[in-house]
Design a protein around this motif. Structure first.
Motif, PDB file in Angstrom:
ATOM      1  N   LEU A  97       9.312  70.612  41.674  1.00 14.47           N
ATOM      2  CA  LEU A  97      10.324  71.285  41.817  1.00 14.47           C
ATOM      3  C   LEU A  97      11.336  71.186  40.736  1.00 14.47           C
ATOM      4  N   LYS A  98      11.924  72.393  40.546  1.00 16.80           N
ATOM      5  CA  LYS A  98      13.011  72.259  39.087  1.00 16.80           C
ATOM      6  C   LYS A  98      14.252  72.907  39.612  1.00 16.80           C
ATOM      7  N   SER A  99      15.416  72.725  38.931  1.00 17.35           N
ATOM      8  CA  SER A  99      16.699  73.075  39.033  1.00 17.35           C
ATOM      9  C   SER A  99      16.518  74.774  38.828  1.00 17.35           C
ATOM     10  N   GLY A 100      16.995  75.507  39.591  1.00 15.77           N
ATOM     11  CA  GLY A 100      16.729  76.778  39.269  1.00 15.77           C
ATOM     12  C   GLY A 100      15.719  77.527  40.345  1.00 15.77           C
ATOM     13  N   ALA A 101      15.099  76.688  40.836  1.00 14.21           N
ATOM     14  CA  ALA A 101      13.896  77.467  41.687  1.00 14.21           C
ATOM     15  C   ALA A 101      14.517  77.942  42.862  1.00 14.21           C
ATOM     16  N   THR A 102      13.768  79.154  43.084  1.00 16.44           N
ATOM     17  CA  THR A 102      14.332  79.941  44.403  1.00 16.44           C
ATOM     18  C   THR A 102      14.115  79.288  45.690  1.00 16.44           C
ATOM     19  N   ILE A 103      15.027  79.628  46.498  1.00 11.94           N
ATOM     20  CA  ILE A 103      14.861  79.108  48.012  1.00 11.94           C
ATOM     21  C   ILE A 103      14.658  80.319  48.837  1.00 11.94           C
ATOM     22  N   GLU A 104      13.951  80.386  49.876  1.00  5.67           N
ATOM     23  CA  GLU A 104      13.398  81.526  50.691  1.00  5.67           C
ATOM     24  C   GLU A 104      13.423  81.472  51.722  1.00  5.67           C
ATOM     25  N   ILE A 105      13.639  82.423  52.640  1.00  5.09           N
ATOM     26  CA  ILE A 105      13.305  82.311  54.271  1.00  5.09           C
ATOM     27  C   ILE A 105      12.563  83.580  54.322  1.00  5.09           C
ATOM     28  N   ALA A 106      11.492  83.590  54.928  1.00  6.31           N
ATOM     29  CA  ALA A 106      10.632  84.529  55.294  1.00  6.31           C
ATOM     30  C   ALA A 106      10.243  85.443  53.968  1.00  6.31           C
TER      31      ALA A 106
ATOM     32  N   VAL B 278      17.875  66.942  47.061  1.00  5.58           N
ATOM     33  CA  VAL B 278      17.711  68.268  46.556  1.00  5.58           C
ATOM     34  C   VAL B 278      19.242  68.858  46.772  1.00  5.58           C
ATOM     35  N   THR B 279      19.922  69.619  45.909  1.00  6.47           N
ATOM     36  CA  THR B 279      21.241  70.208  46.426  1.00  6.47           C
ATOM     37  C   THR B 279      20.505  71.579  46.386  1.00  6.47           C
ATOM     38  N   LEU B 280      21.095  72.389  47.448  1.00  4.86           N
ATOM     39  CA  LEU B 280      20.786  73.707  47.586  1.00  4.86           C
ATOM     40  C   LEU B 280      21.774  74.606  47.431  1.00  4.86           C
ATOM     41  N   ALA B 281      21.939  75.848  46.835  1.00  2.00           N
ATOM     42  CA  ALA B 281      23.084  76.422  46.784  1.00  2.00           C
ATOM     43  C   ALA B 281      22.665  77.807  47.451  1.00  2.00           C
ATOM     44  N   VAL B 282      22.979  78.082  48.658  1.00  2.00           N
ATOM     45  CA  VAL B 282      22.677  79.242  49.537  1.00  2.00           C
ATOM     46  C   VAL B 282      23.566  80.149  49.832  1.00  2.00           C
ATOM     47  N   ASP B 283      23.357  81.500  49.896  1.00  2.00           N
ATOM     48  CA  ASP B 283      24.060  82.651  50.154  1.00  2.00           C
ATOM     49  C   ASP B 283      24.819  82.557  51.423  1.00  2.00           C
ATOM     50  N   ASN B 284      26.211  82.732  51.362  1.00  2.00           N
ATOM     51  CA  ASN B 284      27.258  82.483  52.554  1.00  2.00           C
ATOM     52  C   ASN B 284      26.811  83.285  53.713  1.00  2.00           C
ATOM     53  N   GLY B 285      25.927  84.309  53.705  1.00  2.00           N
ATOM     54  CA  GLY B 285      25.558  85.258  54.688  1.00  2.00           C
ATOM     55  C   GLY B 285      24.451  84.698  55.452  1.00  2.00           C
ATOM     56  N   VAL B 286      23.843  83.438  54.912  1.00  4.02           N
ATOM     57  CA  VAL B 286      22.584  82.912  55.791  1.00  4.02           C
ATOM     58  C   VAL B 286      23.129  81.626  56.503  1.00  4.02           C
TER      59      VAL B 286
ATOM     60  N   VAL C 239      12.290  85.923  51.563  1.00  2.85           N
ATOM     61  CA  VAL C 239      13.217  86.715  50.836  1.00  2.85           C
ATOM     62  C   VAL C 239      14.191  85.338  50.251  1.00  2.85           C
ATOM     63  N   GLU C 240      14.714  86.211  48.916  1.00  3.55           N
ATOM     64  CA  GLU C 240      15.278  84.768  48.225  1.00  3.55           C
ATOM     65  C   GLU C 240      16.789  84.886  48.749  1.00  3.55           C
ATOM     66  N   VAL C 241      17.109  83.612  49.002  1.00  4.26           N
ATOM     67  CA  VAL C 241      18.375  83.381  49.864  1.00  4.26           C
ATOM     68  C   VAL C 241      19.537  82.575  48.784  1.00  4.26           C
ATOM     69  N   GLY C 242      18.734  81.726  47.939  1.00  4.71           N
ATOM     70  CA  GLY C 242      19.468  80.917  46.945  1.00  4.71           C
ATOM     71  C   GLY C 242      18.711  80.275  45.883  1.00  4.71           C
ATOM     72  N   ARG C 243      19.306  79.403  45.280  1.00  8.01           N
ATOM     73  CA  ARG C 243      18.783  78.579  44.170  1.00  8.01           C
ATOM     74  C   ARG C 243      19.068  77.089  44.310  1.00  8.01           C
ATOM     75  N   VAL C 244      17.950  76.442  44.076  1.00  5.54           N
ATOM     76  CA  VAL C 244      17.944  74.985  43.700  1.00  5.54           C
ATOM     77  C   VAL C 244      18.973  74.794  42.687  1.00  5.54           C
ATOM     78  N   ARG C 245      20.114  73.922  43.157  1.00 16.43           N
ATOM     79  CA  ARG C 245      21.185  73.374  42.167  1.00 16.43           C
ATOM     80  C   ARG C 245      20.767  72.132  41.297  1.00 16.43           C
ATOM     81  N   SER C 246      20.468  71.218  41.999  1.00 14.42           N
ATOM     82  CA  SER C 246      20.260  70.090  41.297  1.00 14.42           C
ATOM     83  C   SER C 246      19.268  69.076  41.950  1.00 14.42           C
ATOM     84  N   ILE C 247      18.496  68.171  41.198  1.00 10.49           N
ATOM     85  CA  ILE C 247      17.588  67.310  41.953  1.00 10.49           C
ATOM     86  C   ILE C 247      17.813  66.013  41.415  1.00 10.49           C
TER      87      ILE C 247
ATOM     88  N   TYR D  11      27.349  78.523  49.282  1.00 11.51           N
ATOM     89  CA  TYR D  11      27.512  77.072  49.778  1.00 11.51           C
ATOM     90  C   TYR D  11      26.436  76.195  49.507  1.00 11.51           C
ATOM     91  N   GLU D  12      27.060  74.674  49.697  1.00  7.00           N
ATOM     92  CA  GLU D  12      25.715  73.999  49.209  1.00  7.00           C
ATOM     93  C   GLU D  12      25.641  72.869  50.381  1.00  7.00           C
TER      94      GLU D  12
END
Length: 149
Positions: free
Chosen positions: A53-62, A81-89, A64-72, A41-42
């Protein structure tokens, strides 16, 4: 003589094939070209600066990778910055998004501190608390021009 050449060509051909397969595997692994399903989800985050920061950069919590940067993009005078984050997070309205650097001159990534005191963020919501990354060039220029306190 012709038999030896055929053997050699087969061996070289096998090595080339293995090399191409390895290259394909690495480009998919490193380029993170995994097929993105509907399990993301975004949300967006506003930063004063998204330097490095670039599109495709990792998003991390503690860590652990939980998503990717979709666009800036630019919104008024700030970076959105638009973030695409795993649904479970689960992220909350008091989530803090920080732009961090891996190592001294490493790649930039987005670190999230998910909070938990607010309401859950819904797709399309905006993270309000953000910390822009340290801009080394800016710091060096301030130091050189004597603006550091």
């Amino acid at each position: 003589m012709a038999m030896e050449n055929t053997k050699l060509e087969l061996v070289v051909g096998a090595f080339v094939l293995v090399g191409i397969l390895c290259l394909g595997y690495l480009s998919i692994k490193l380029g993170k070209l995994e097929v993105i399903g509907g399990d993301l989800y975004e949300v967006t985050a506003l930063f004063n600066t998204a330097t490095g920061l670039k599109s495709g950069a990792t998003i991390e919590i503690a860590g652990v990778e939980v998503g990717r940067v979709r666009s800036i993009a630019l919104k008024e005078d700030r970076a959105i910055v638009t973030l695409a984050v795993d649904n479970g997070v689960k992220l909350y309205t008091d989530t803090i998004a920080s732009i961090k650097t891996r190592g001294i001159i490493g790649e930039k990534f987005l670190a999230l501190s998910p909070g938990g005191g607010g309401d859950p963020l819904k797709p399309g919501d905006t993270i309000r608390d953000t910390e822009s990354g340290l801009d080394l060039e800016e710091l060096v220029s301030q130091y050189v021009h004597g603006k550091v306190n």
